[in-house]
Design an enzyme around this catalytic site. Structure first.
Site, PDB file in Angstrom:
ATOM      1  N   TYR A  26      -6.957  -2.089  -6.132  1.00 36.27           N
ATOM      2  CA  TYR A  26      -8.329  -2.973  -6.838  1.00 36.27           C
ATOM      3  C   TYR A  26      -7.151  -4.157  -7.858  1.00 36.27           C
ATOM      4  O   TYR A  26      -7.540  -4.624  -8.128  1.00 36.27           O
ATOM      5  CB  TYR A  26      -9.340  -2.018  -7.736  1.00 36.27           C
ATOM      6  CG  TYR A  26     -10.244  -1.240  -7.084  1.00 36.27           C
ATOM      7  CD1 TYR A  26      -9.845  -1.168  -6.090  1.00 36.27           C
ATOM      8  CD2 TYR A  26     -10.837  -0.292  -8.283  1.00 36.27           C
ATOM      9  CE1 TYR A  26     -10.829  -0.390  -4.991  1.00 36.27           C
ATOM     10  CE2 TYR A  26     -11.545   0.515  -7.283  1.00 36.27           C
ATOM     11  CZ  TYR A  26     -11.449   0.069  -5.513  1.00 36.27           C
ATOM     12  OH  TYR A  26     -12.302   1.290  -5.682  1.00 36.27           O
ATOM     13  N   LYS A  51      -3.557  10.221   0.681  1.00 39.11           N
ATOM     14  CA  LYS A  51      -3.147  10.154   1.673  1.00 39.11           C
ATOM     15  C   LYS A  51      -2.083  10.207   2.101  1.00 39.11           C
ATOM     16  O   LYS A  51      -1.096   9.227   3.008  1.00 39.11           O
ATOM     17  CB  LYS A  51      -3.883   8.955   1.856  1.00 39.11           C
ATOM     18  CG  LYS A  51      -4.768   8.706   3.750  1.00 39.11           C
ATOM     19  CD  LYS A  51      -5.733   9.797   3.828  1.00 39.11           C
ATOM     20  CE  LYS A  51      -5.615   9.122   5.877  1.00 39.11           C
ATOM     21  NZ  LYS A  51      -6.311  11.097   6.128  1.00 39.11           N
ATOM     22  N   ASP A  88      -9.191  12.538   3.138  1.00 35.46           N
ATOM     23  CA  ASP A  88     -10.511  12.956   4.003  1.00 35.46           C
ATOM     24  C   ASP A  88     -10.797  13.952   4.161  1.00 35.46           C
ATOM     25  O   ASP A  88     -12.362  14.124   3.721  1.00 35.46           O
ATOM     26  CB  ASP A  88     -10.037  12.820   5.001  1.00 35.46           C
ATOM     27  CG  ASP A  88      -8.688  12.972   5.595  1.00 35.46           C
ATOM     28  OD1 ASP A  88      -7.902  13.134   5.025  1.00 35.46           O
ATOM     29  OD2 ASP A  88      -8.008  12.763   7.065  1.00 35.46           O
ATOM     30  N   ASP A 136     -18.028   9.385  -7.373  1.00 38.90           N
ATOM     31  CA  ASP A 136     -19.652   8.549  -6.919  1.00 38.90           C
ATOM     32  C   ASP A 136     -19.798  10.118  -5.952  1.00 38.90           C
ATOM     33  O   ASP A 136     -21.333  10.382  -6.210  1.00 38.90           O
ATOM     34  CB  ASP A 136     -19.309   7.474  -5.876  1.00 38.90           C
ATOM     35  CG  ASP A 136     -20.217   7.065  -7.467  1.00 38.90           C
ATOM     36  OD1 ASP A 136     -20.030   7.196  -8.313  1.00 38.90           O
ATOM     37  OD2 ASP A 136     -20.451   5.743  -6.566  1.00 38.90           O
TER      38      ASP A 136
END
Ligand code: ATP
Length: 349
Positions: free
Chosen positions: A140, A186, A218, A246
């Site tokens: 971000y 990851k 994942d 979330d």
């Protein structure tokens, strides 16, 4: 004398912040914490009063405080103001001013409230997970970033110091909980993930009493749905944390139940996960649980009183089980719910 800066904000923000402050005042009375409260404009109401969401008096007040308790900000009234003075821009500026690099989002399914979870009660039972999201680095904020007619690009980048400091928050938090950390990355595809895993493993050497496991993001998304009760503290980078926190936030079954803390180099910030809920603002029916539990996190992380925080959490759980607010199918209003929490706290203190 610990100073608490109250930023009630907009919509239901003032209603739930007032409830949380009342609970803190009751705890102060019982345990002589010598708290001092001061209220500041922030968000939409600050745009109205000062022409900007994070005005100078609020900036100064927050920097001088030991903890910030925020309600919620924004609403339809301010949706069309220019981007640079939007309520959300104020929140980004507040996080930046205090270098709040670790966002703590607990998701707990309270005993007796398993039926509220979208998961089967036997899967939801015992869920008590703390997602720690790195908040000021990663994709971000990484450079280079850009957009033109033929492509768009961003950069996922983490420095050793950025990973180390959030890793420490995770291991310290686990020590106060069930002693387990799961780091999510990851690393099988991304170099930044490989680096993240290496630094977390190095920091872990100083926390031999805490168990560490690594998961790929994942796989973790699946685990959080199929066996969420298995996890204690989960630490991850900004983008994965955004998504996983979330995901975890829906497990308890209501937005009104979720607190959060953001810790950093300066004053820590505590706030409910929910927004300003303009649809129910002013009706006196908002569920103050998330704000009260944010105040409990304040007791733990800013005032180092996890013992009182536990009393507050127990009191909230008891009232939720017996006399909840309308979002949970009950009849209590914000005021009566808060008074019951305070009464229950008084009896236990
Ligand atoms: P934001 O973009 O600011 O996060 P939002 O509209 O996405 O806002 P909320 O403001 O959190 O989300 O509201 C979503 C829904 O949840 C609304 O219907 C609102 O009434 C309900 N809600 C949120 N918080 C509470 C609460 N504390 N008590 C009861 N209902 C709530």
């Amino acid at each position: 004398m610990p100073k608490i800066a109250l930023l009630p904000g907009d919509g239901i923000g003032p209603e739930v912040t007032n409830a949380a402050a009342e609970v803190l005042k009751a705890a102060d009375k019982a345990f002589d914490l010598k708290l001092e409260f001061e209220t500041f404009n922030f968000g939409g109401n600050a745009i109205d009063a000062f022409g900007e969401p994070f005005p100078e008096p609020t900036r100064k007040g927050c920097l001088a405080a030991d903890a910030i308790l925020l309600g919620a900000i924004g609403g339809p009234k301010w949706d069309n103001v220019p981007r640079e003075i939007r309520a959300e821009t104020g929140l980004l500026a507040l996080r930046k001013a205090h270098d709040l690099f670790a966002n703590l989002r607990p998701a707990k399914v309270l005993p007796g409230l398993e039926h509220l979870s979208p998961l089967k009660p036997e899967v939801a039972k015992g869920v008590d997970v703390l997602i720690i999201r790195e908040l000021t680095g990663g994709i971000y904020f990484g450079q280079p970033r850009g957009l033109n007619d033929s492509e768009g690009w961003n950069t996922e980048r983490y420095s050793k110091q950025e990973v180390e400091r959030v890793a420490k928050v995770a291991f310290e938090s686990a020590r106060k909980r069930r002693g387990q950390v799961c780091s999510v990355d990851k690393a099988n595809v991304l170099e930044v993930g490989e680096f993240w895993r290496k630094v977390i493993t190095e920091v872990h050497k100083n926390y031999a009493d805490v168990a560490l496991e690594h998961q790929y993001v994942d796989a973790m998304a699946m685990h959080l749905v199929t066996k969420p009760a298995r996890f204690d503290v989960v630490v991850t980078g900004n983008i994965f944390g955004d998504i996983l926190s979330d995901l975890a936030s829906v497990l308890p079954g209501s937005l009104g139940l979720l607190p959060s803390a953001s810790l950093g180099e300066k004053t820590p910030l505590f706030e409910p996960v929910h927004g300003s809920a303009p649809d129910i603002a002013g009706k006196g029916t908002a569920n103050p649980t998330a704000a009260i539990l944010s105040a409990a996190m304040l007791l733990t992380h800013a005032l180092n009183r996890p013992d009182i925080a536990t009393l507050v959490e127990d009191a909230v759980a008891r009232v939720l089980a017996t006399n909840p607010t309308p979002d949970l199918g009950g009849k209590a209003n914000t005021q009566s719910f808060t008074q019951q929490v305070i009464e229950t706290l008084r009896v236990k203190a």
